[in-house]
Design an enzyme around this catalytic site. Sequence first.
Site, short mmCIF file in Angstrom:
data_model
loop_
_atom_site.label_atom_id
_atom_site.label_comp_id
_atom_site.label_asym_id
_atom_site.label_seq_id
_atom_site.Cartn_x
_atom_site.Cartn_y
_atom_site.Cartn_z
N GLU A 77 -2.39 -8.08 7.88
CA GLU A 77 -1.46 -8.11 8.76
C GLU A 77 -0.99 -10.07 9.56
OE1 GLU A 77 -2.86 -8.18 13.27
OE2 GLU A 77 -1.61 -6.02 13.12
N HIS A 135 0.51 -1.33 -0.01
CA HIS A 135 0.01 -0.07 -0.27
C HIS A 135 1.11 1.73 -0.51
CE1 HIS A 135 0.91 1.11 4.18
NE2 HIS A 135 0.91 -0.21 4.71
#
Length: 173
Positions: free
Chosen positions: A88, A14
């Site tokens: 995660e 990102h």
Amino acid sequence: MTAVPPRRIVVLRHAKADWPAVADHDRPLAERGRREAPAAGQWLAGAGIVPDLTLCSTAARTRETWKLVAHELPRRPKKTLYEDRLYEASTGELIALINQAPEEVHDLMLVGHNPGVQGLTELLAGSSEGDTLAQVRRGFPTAAVAVLSVDGPWKSVEPGSARLVSFAAPDSV
């Protein structure tokens, strides 16, 4: 018998996120990230990459990054799935997601987070073009893109089974 071209795994971290007083999952892009993401999309377009399937983390910053990247591509990507398991994710979890990709997919993109995206790229790269693997090992900055080539079905992707063919970071996109 016709040779089957190698499949590609496109790994995108990102773009730069902001740090407002919100939960980590809800962090939006910073101004810098809103500049970086379109540049990554332009790099992908220039490389002729439009994914057949994009698996994007559900975090706000990854969704916003993917929207800005996709807008720069020459045609609309075929399918995007927002995947909770990318948030995660460990390298093992990322490989498991790749192994589950439909066989008709040729170009698979993962839009995720560090340290997972860097770890995945390093783990899969059994070989590399030029110094691309050394570049990845030095760091996988926000909005960076790695392209790996794999032979065979998605279910056979495992550590060392890919070739890292290109890596582009914001300063080079």
